[in-house]
Design a protein around this motif. Sequence first.
Motif, short mmCIF file in Angstrom:
data_model
loop_
_atom_site.label_atom_id
_atom_site.label_comp_id
_atom_site.label_asym_id
_atom_site.label_seq_id
_atom_site.Cartn_x
_atom_site.Cartn_y
_atom_site.Cartn_z
N GLY A 1 -10.77 13.24 -5.44
CA GLY A 1 -10.02 13.16 -4.20
C GLY A 1 -8.76 13.98 -4.30
N LYS A 2 -8.19 14.26 -3.15
CA LYS A 2 -6.93 15.00 -3.09
C LYS A 2 -5.77 14.07 -2.78
N TYR A 3 -6.08 12.96 -2.12
CA TYR A 3 -5.07 11.97 -1.71
C TYR A 3 -5.50 10.60 -2.20
N GLU B 1 -0.66 -9.61 -15.54
CA GLU B 1 0.61 -10.29 -15.28
C GLU B 1 0.85 -10.60 -13.81
N GLY B 2 -0.17 -11.16 -13.16
CA GLY B 2 -0.02 -11.61 -11.79
C GLY B 2 -0.10 -10.52 -10.73
N VAL B 3 -0.59 -9.36 -11.11
CA VAL B 3 -0.74 -8.25 -10.16
C VAL B 3 -2.16 -7.71 -10.25
N VAL B 4 -2.84 -7.62 -9.10
CA VAL B 4 -4.15 -6.98 -9.04
C VAL B 4 -3.96 -5.68 -8.27
N THR B 5 -4.45 -4.59 -8.85
CA THR B 5 -4.24 -3.27 -8.26
C THR B 5 -5.57 -2.56 -8.04
N PHE B 6 -5.67 -1.91 -6.87
CA PHE B 6 -6.81 -1.08 -6.53
C PHE B 6 -6.31 0.32 -6.25
N GLY B 7 -7.17 1.29 -6.43
CA GLY B 7 -6.89 2.66 -6.02
C GLY B 7 -8.00 3.14 -5.11
N THR B 8 -7.62 3.90 -4.08
CA THR B 8 -8.59 4.48 -3.16
C THR B 8 -8.40 6.00 -3.14
N ALA B 9 -9.50 6.72 -2.90
CA ALA B 9 -9.47 8.18 -2.91
C ALA B 9 -9.95 8.73 -1.57
N PHE B 10 -9.33 9.87 -1.19
CA PHE B 10 -9.63 10.53 0.08
C PHE B 10 -9.57 12.04 -0.11
N HIS B 11 -10.34 12.78 0.72
CA HIS B 11 -10.25 14.25 0.69
C HIS B 11 -9.16 14.76 1.63
N THR B 12 -8.84 13.96 2.67
CA THR B 12 -7.77 14.32 3.61
C THR B 12 -6.72 13.21 3.59
N VAL C 1 0.87 -1.17 0.00
CA VAL C 1 0.00 0.00 0.00
C VAL C 1 0.91 1.21 0.00
N LYS C 2 0.71 2.09 -0.99
CA LYS C 2 1.56 3.29 -1.02
C LYS C 2 0.76 4.49 -1.52
N PRO C 3 1.08 5.66 -0.96
CA PRO C 3 0.46 6.88 -1.45
C PRO C 3 0.95 7.19 -2.86
N VAL C 4 0.06 7.67 -3.71
CA VAL C 4 0.42 8.10 -5.06
C VAL C 4 -0.23 9.46 -5.32
N LYS C 5 0.35 10.22 -6.24
CA LYS C 5 -0.19 11.56 -6.56
C LYS C 5 -1.50 11.47 -7.32
N GLN C 6 -1.63 10.44 -8.16
CA GLN C 6 -2.88 10.22 -8.89
C GLN C 6 -2.98 8.74 -9.23
N LEU C 7 -4.20 8.32 -9.50
CA LEU C 7 -4.44 6.91 -9.85
C LEU C 7 -4.50 6.76 -11.36
N ARG C 8 -3.88 5.70 -11.85
CA ARG C 8 -3.90 5.39 -13.29
C ARG C 8 -4.23 3.92 -13.47
N TYR C 9 -4.94 3.62 -14.57
CA TYR C 9 -5.21 2.24 -14.91
C TYR C 9 -3.92 1.60 -15.39
N ASP C 10 -3.65 0.37 -14.93
CA ASP C 10 -2.39 -0.31 -15.26
C ASP C 10 -2.19 -0.49 -16.77
#
Length: 169
Positions: A87-89, A132-143, A68-77
Motif C-alpha cells: 500500500g501507499k497509505y 499492555e492494554g492496547v490493541v492495534t490494527f493497521g490498514t493499507a490503501f493504494h489511494t 485512528v491516524k494516518p502513518v507513513k508505514q505500519l510496524r508491529y508493536d
Amino acid sequence: MHQHPRRTAIAAGILLTAALGATVPASAAPQSRQAPATALVINARWGGHCTYDRLVIDVRGTIPPVTVKPVKQLRYDASGKKVPLAGKYFLEIKLSPAAAHNEAGRSVYRGPHLVQIHLPALKGLALTGDFEGVVTFGTAFHTKPAYTTLKLHSPERFVLDVRHANTCA
C-alpha cells in the motif's frame, strides 16, 4: 412504654444481613453476566459497498476509546518490524484499554492477523499489537483514504468506513 423484643431482634437481623451483603468483595460476586472489565477485541471483518468499504472490529464489553491516524508505514508493536502489507497509505487503529487475550493469556481474537484484501479502497489489514492494554490494527490503501468512524452497539463494534467512487452505477 411497651417494648417488642422479637421485632427488635428481627430488625437487627435484617440490618446485619444487609450490612454483611454490602461488604462482599466484587470478586466474589457472580461474573457470568457482567461485561469484562477490559474490552476484549474478538474479531475484525470487512465488506465492500457501492460507495465505501467497511471495516468492523467486534468487541466484547464496552467499546473503549479508539484513535485512528494516518502513518507513513505500519510496524508491529512488540518488535518494531515492518508489517508486510502492500500500500501507499496506511491507517493505524488503536483501541485502549483493550486486549485480544483473556486473563489466562489465551487469545480471544478470532479474526485475521495479516490479510490482503481486494476491495476498491481497502487493500489490507493486520493485527499489529496486543500489548499492555492496547490493541492495534493497521490498514493499507493504494489511494489516500477518506474515512469516517462509528461506534455501534448490540453487539458492540467499531466501524471504519472508507469512501470510494461508486462501483454500482
